[in-house]
Design a protein around this motif. Structure first.
Motif, PDB file in Angstrom:
ATOM      1  N   UNK A  90       0.361  -4.288   7.618  1.00 61.19           N
ATOM      2  CA  UNK A  90       0.662  -5.445   8.468  1.00 61.19           C
ATOM      3  C   UNK A  90      -0.544  -6.357   8.627  1.00 61.19           C
ATOM      4  N   UNK A  91      -1.708  -5.921   8.182  1.00 62.35           N
ATOM      5  CA  UNK A  91      -2.928  -6.714   8.293  1.00 62.35           C
ATOM      6  C   UNK A  91      -4.100  -5.933   7.740  1.00 62.35           C
ATOM      7  N   UNK A  92      -5.311  -6.371   8.049  1.00 65.32           N
ATOM      8  CA  UNK A  92      -6.510  -5.799   7.442  1.00 65.32           C
ATOM      9  C   UNK A  92      -7.250  -4.818   8.338  1.00 65.32           C
ATOM     10  N   UNK A  93      -6.859  -4.706   9.601  1.00 65.64           N
ATOM     11  CA  UNK A  93      -7.579  -3.878  10.564  1.00 65.64           C
ATOM     12  C   UNK A  93      -6.993  -2.473  10.594  1.00 65.64           C
ATOM     13  N   UNK A  94      -7.758  -1.503  10.074  1.00 70.64           N
ATOM     14  CA  UNK A  94      -7.274  -0.126  10.040  1.00 70.64           C
ATOM     15  C   UNK A  94      -7.086   0.480  11.411  1.00 70.64           C
ATOM     16  N   UNK A  95      -7.681  -0.127  12.447  1.00 68.78           N
ATOM     17  CA  UNK A  95      -7.540   0.404  13.791  1.00 68.78           C
ATOM     18  C   UNK A  95      -6.283  -0.052  14.492  1.00 68.78           C
ATOM     19  N   UNK A  96      -5.865  -1.304  14.238  1.00 66.01           N
ATOM     20  CA  UNK A  96      -4.711  -1.845  14.964  1.00 66.01           C
ATOM     21  C   UNK A  96      -3.523  -2.159  14.065  1.00 66.01           C
ATOM     22  N   UNK A  97      -3.762  -2.479  12.802  1.00 64.75           N
ATOM     23  CA  UNK A  97      -2.655  -2.756  11.890  1.00 64.75           C
ATOM     24  C   UNK A  97      -2.092  -1.450  11.333  1.00 64.75           C
ATOM     25  N   UNK A  98      -0.924  -1.539  10.691  1.00 63.90           N
ATOM     26  CA  UNK A  98      -0.237  -0.332  10.251  1.00 63.90           C
ATOM     27  C   UNK A  98       0.279  -0.486   8.820  1.00 63.90           C
ATOM     28  N   UNK A  99       0.650   0.650   8.233  1.00 63.34           N
ATOM     29  CA  UNK A  99       1.151   0.680   6.855  1.00 63.34           C
ATOM     30  C   UNK A  99       2.637   0.336   6.854  1.00 63.34           C
ATOM     31  N   UNK A 100       3.068  -0.454   5.863  1.00 63.00           N
ATOM     32  CA  UNK A 100       4.502  -0.718   5.712  1.00 63.00           C
ATOM     33  C   UNK A 100       5.046  -0.204   4.373  1.00 63.00           C
ATOM     34  N   UNK A 101       4.163   0.092   3.424  1.00 56.47           N
ATOM     35  CA  UNK A 101       4.620   0.672   2.155  1.00 56.47           C
ATOM     36  C   UNK A 101       3.486   1.470   1.532  1.00 56.47           C
ATOM     37  N   UNK A 102       3.833   2.629   0.974  1.00 57.12           N
ATOM     38  CA  UNK A 102       2.897   3.426   0.186  1.00 57.12           C
ATOM     39  C   UNK A 102       3.490   3.596  -1.206  1.00 57.12           C
ATOM     40  N   UNK A 103       2.699   3.286  -2.210  1.00 59.74           N
ATOM     41  CA  UNK A 103       3.103   3.531  -3.590  1.00 59.74           C
ATOM     42  C   UNK A 103       2.011   4.314  -4.292  1.00 59.74           C
ATOM     43  N   UNK A 104       2.393   5.210  -5.176  1.00 61.61           N
ATOM     44  CA  UNK A 104       1.405   5.993  -5.921  1.00 61.61           C
ATOM     45  C   UNK A 104       1.994   6.387  -7.261  1.00 61.61           C
ATOM     46  N   UNK A 105       1.124   6.512  -8.243  1.00 65.64           N
ATOM     47  CA  UNK A 105       1.537   6.989  -9.556  1.00 65.64           C
ATOM     48  C   UNK A 105       0.625   8.128  -9.980  1.00 65.64           C
ATOM     49  N   UNK A 106       1.196   9.065 -10.720  1.00 68.13           N
ATOM     50  CA  UNK A 106       0.429  10.165 -11.305  1.00 68.13           C
ATOM     51  C   UNK A 106       0.219   9.818 -12.775  1.00 68.13           C
ATOM     52  N   UNK A 107      -1.041   9.735 -13.186  1.00 63.90           N
ATOM     53  CA  UNK A 107      -1.387   9.200 -14.500  1.00 63.90           C
ATOM     54  C   UNK A 107      -2.193  10.218 -15.298  1.00 63.90           C
ATOM     55  N   UNK A 108      -1.902  10.301 -16.585  1.00 64.80           N
ATOM     56  CA  UNK A 108      -2.753  11.042 -17.509  1.00 64.80           C
ATOM     57  C   UNK A 108      -3.818  10.059 -17.999  1.00 64.80           C
ATOM     58  N   UNK A 109      -5.059  10.236 -17.554  1.00 71.30           N
ATOM     59  CA  UNK A 109      -6.116   9.290 -17.898  1.00 71.30           C
ATOM     60  C   UNK A 109      -6.493   9.343 -19.373  1.00 71.30           C
ATOM     61  N   UNK A 110      -6.135  10.411 -20.059  1.00 70.87           N
ATOM     62  CA  UNK A 110      -6.430  10.493 -21.491  1.00 70.87           C
ATOM     63  C   UNK A 110      -5.491   9.609 -22.307  1.00 70.87           C
ATOM     64  N   UNK A 111      -4.234   9.498 -21.869  1.00 65.45           N
ATOM     65  CA  UNK A 111      -3.234   8.763 -22.647  1.00 65.45           C
ATOM     66  C   UNK A 111      -2.754   7.493 -21.956  1.00 65.45           C
ATOM     67  N   UNK A 112      -2.983   7.378 -20.654  1.00 64.59           N
ATOM     68  CA  UNK A 112      -2.474   6.243 -19.895  1.00 64.59           C
ATOM     69  C   UNK A 112      -1.029   6.407 -19.460  1.00 64.59           C
ATOM     70  N   UNK A 113      -0.417   7.536 -19.787  1.00 64.11           N
ATOM     71  CA  UNK A 113       0.998   7.750 -19.462  1.00 64.11           C
ATOM     72  C   UNK A 113       1.179   7.988 -17.967  1.00 64.11           C
ATOM     73  N   UNK A 114       2.187   7.328 -17.395  1.00 64.72           N
ATOM     74  CA  UNK A 114       2.564   7.583 -16.006  1.00 64.72           C
ATOM     75  C   UNK A 114       3.514   8.777 -15.995  1.00 64.72           C
ATOM     76  N   UNK A 115       3.088   9.857 -15.363  1.00 62.02           N
ATOM     77  CA  UNK A 115       3.849  11.106 -15.360  1.00 62.02           C
ATOM     78  C   UNK A 115       4.902  11.113 -14.258  1.00 62.02           C
TER      79      UNK A 115
END
Length: 297
Positions: free
Chosen positions: A13-38
Motif C-alpha cells: 500500500x506504500x513504502x513504509x514498512x512500519x505503517x503500510x501493508x502488503x497487498x500481493x506476494x508473488x514468488x517463483x522457484x528457479x533453477x539458476x543453472x538453466x533459468x527454468x521456472x520450476x
C-alpha cells in the motif's frame, strides 16, 4: 534438482514498512543453472482495515460515519489491484507464512531486498536474509543511468510487460539475475590479481579452523575473493585444488563452454572421484556455503 532459488516480489500500500501493508506476494522457484521456472506462488493479501471517521467531533459517535480506508488511487493505477480483488484474501501474517512454506530452506532473492525484508519481517519470527539482485546489478552493471528494475531490464533488453504485479516483477528480476550470473561467468572475479589461495590466512579461533575449502565456478552473491576472505575468517584454509586433504568444495555456476565437453569442472570431477574412493569431501552449493557460515544473518 539443479541450483534452486526463490525470487520474491511484494506489492504494498506504500513504502513504509512500519505503517503500510502488503497487498500481493508473488514468488517463483528457479533453477539458476538453466533459468527454468520450476514452480510459482501468488496470493493477494488483505491489509488490516484502517478506519476513517467522517462524523462531526461534537456529535455523538455514529458507526455509520465510520468507513474503512480504500487503496490509494495511485496504488490502484500502478498495480491494477483493487479493493474488490482483496476481498476474502488471507491476512498479511497468513500470506507471509504461506510464502515461507513455499520457499522452504532455499535461498531467497529480491530486487531491492531491504524493502521486501522490512515488510516480511513484520509478520514472521524467521527474519530470513534475502539476497539482493539490485546490489548484484549495481556491481555488475555500474554505468547505467539508474538501477531501478525497469531501467536495468530495458538496458539489458528484457521485457517489462506486466511490471508492478508480483509474478511479472519476479520474472523480470529473474532475467536480470541470470544476466548478472552470465556476466560473472564471462568475467570471473578470481582471487586478487597476483594473490594465491595460500595468501588467505585462516583465523585460528574460527569454527572451521583446520578445515580446507576449495572454490570452483563463478559465484553470484560475492566475488571469489570475497568468498575466500569470508572462509578464512571462519578458520578455513583456502585450497587451490582438490586433494585427499580437502574437506569442502564449493561449486558455483559453471561455464559449459570451458569444460571441454564435460558438465562439471575438473575440481568437481576430482572431488567426486575421491568421494567414490571413500575420501570424506563435502560438495556444497554457494547457498550451502552461505548457510553453513551464517553469512548475511
Amino acid at each position: 534438482m539443479g541450483n534452486l532459488a526463490i525470487i520474491v516480489d511484494l506489492e504494498t500500500t506504500g513504502l513504509d514498512g512500519g505503517s503500510d501493508q502488503i497487498i500481493e506476494i508473488g514468488a517463483i522457484k528457479v533453477d539458476l543453472d538453466t533459468g527454468e521456472v520450476i514452480d510459482q506462488f501468488q496470493t493477494f493479501t488483505k491489509p488490516d482495515d484502517v478506519y476513517t471517521y467522517f462524523g462531526d467531533e461534537d456529535e455523538e459517535f455514529d458507526e455509520e460515519d465510520v468507513e474503512p480506508d480504500r487503496l490509494d488511487p495511485f496504488i490502484v493505477e500502478l498495480t491494477g489491484i483493487t479493493d474488490e480483488m482483496l476481498e476474502g484474501a488471507p491476512s498479511n501474517p497468513e500470506a507471509v507464512e504461506a510464502f515461507f512454506q513455499f520457499a522452504g530452506d532455499l535461498q531467497i532473492w529480491a530486487y531491492n531486498a531491504g524493502f521486501d525484508s522490512k515488510f516480511l519481517n513484520v509478520h514472521t519470527e524467521e527474519h530470513r536474509p534475502l539476497k539482493d539482485v539490485l546490489a548484484l546489478a549495481k556491481r555488475t552493471f555500474p554505468n547505467l543511468t539508474n538501477h531501478k528494475l525497469a531501467t536495468v531490464a530495458q538496458e539489458l533488453n528484457i521485457s517489462i510487460e506486466g511490471a508492478h504485479r508480483a509474478i511479472a516483477d519476479c520474472l523480470i528480476t529473474k532475467e536480470v539475475l541470470l544476466k548478472g550470473i552470465q556476466f560473472q561467468i564471462e568475467n570471473p572475479h578470481p582471487f586478487h590479481h597476483g594473490f594465491k589461495a595460500s595468501d588467505y590466512r585462516p583465523k585460528e579461533e574460527g569454527m572451521f579452523f583446520g578445515k580446507i575449502i576449495v572454490f570452483t565456478g563463478a559465484l553470484v552473491t560475492m566475488t571469489r575473493d570475497g568468498a575466500a576472505t569470508h572462509a578464512s575468517q571462519f578458520g578455513f584454509k583456502i585450497g587451490s585444488g582438490v586433494t585427499k586433504k580437502t574437506d569442502y568444495l564449493v561449486v558455483g555456476i559453471q561455464d559449459l563452454s570451458t569444460l571441454a565437453g564435460h558438465d562439471k569442472s575438473t575440481k568437481q570431477r576430482k572431488a567426486e572421484e575421491l568421494i567414490a574412493e571413500g575420501v570424506n569431501i563435502e560438495i556444497l552449493t554457494e547457498n550451502d556455503f552461505i548457510r553453513m557460515c551464517g553469512i548475511g544473518e
